[in-house]
Design a protein around this motif. Structure first.
Motif, PDB file in Angstrom:
ATOM      1  N   ALA A  10       0.774  86.728 -59.599  1.00  0.00           N
ATOM      2  CA  ALA A  10       2.652  86.678 -60.732  1.00  0.00           C
ATOM      3  C   ALA A  10       2.343  88.087 -61.701  1.00  0.00           C
ATOM      4  CB  ALA A  10       2.586  86.207 -61.351  1.00  0.00           C
ATOM      5  N   VAL A  54       8.010  81.493 -59.292  1.00  0.00           N
ATOM      6  CA  VAL A  54       6.980  81.516 -59.253  1.00  0.00           C
ATOM      7  C   VAL A  54       5.704  80.396 -60.208  1.00  0.00           C
ATOM      8  CG1 VAL A  54       5.356  82.106 -61.804  1.00  0.00           C
ATOM      9  CG2 VAL A  54       7.019  83.848 -60.826  1.00  0.00           C
ATOM     10  N   ARG A 108       2.992  83.784 -57.161  1.00  0.00           N
ATOM     11  CA  ARG A 108       4.838  84.313 -57.605  1.00  0.00           C
ATOM     12  C   ARG A 108       4.855  84.321 -55.756  1.00  0.00           C
ATOM     13  NH1 ARG A 108       7.891  89.343 -55.961  1.00  0.00           N
ATOM     14  NH2 ARG A 108       5.736  90.302 -56.364  1.00  0.00           N
TER      15      ARG A 108
END
Length: 117
Positions: A10, A54, A108
């Motif tokens: 992420a 996420v 993510r």
């Protein structure tokens, strides 16, 4: 057909993006060993849902996923699909002073529908 892009650390994850905490000189973050990407939920396809998810993944000292939290998601269906896939993943555990340790990883997932014409 649509697809799920490769998962990635992420944005804003420190260092190599593996764990949310910077490992010390004698440590390293958890690293993904094996895990399939999530399947695109059929219902999400029908409703035209796409976007990013996420997840905060809590990895135990044994490399198994202990808990998954949704940080952000384009839809609940996409979040559920990503979470279900991640729960089956296995990691090389983080190391602290040379010993396996629990860690937290941010990932993510990008869900995108393609033009089906």
């Amino acid at each position: 057909p649509g697809g799920v892009g490769t998962s990635a650390p992420a944005p804003g994850a420190p260092g190599n993006g593996r764990a949310t905490g910077e490992p010390g000189a004698a440590g390293r973050g958890a690293a993904l060993r094996e895990g399939a990407p999530p399947a695109y939920p059929e219902e999400a396809r029908r409703f035209g849902e796409e976007g990013d998810v996420v997840l905060r993944i809590h990895v135990g000292a044994d490399g198994r996923v202990d808990r998954v939290e949704t940080v952000s998601a384009a839809s609940p269906r996409l979040a559920r699909a990503a979470g279900e896939a991640v729960r089956r993943w296995r990691f090389d555990p983080a190391l602290e002073d040379g010993r396996p340790a629990a860690a937290t990883v941010l990932r993510r997932f990008v869900f995108r529908l393609r033009d089906a014409r």
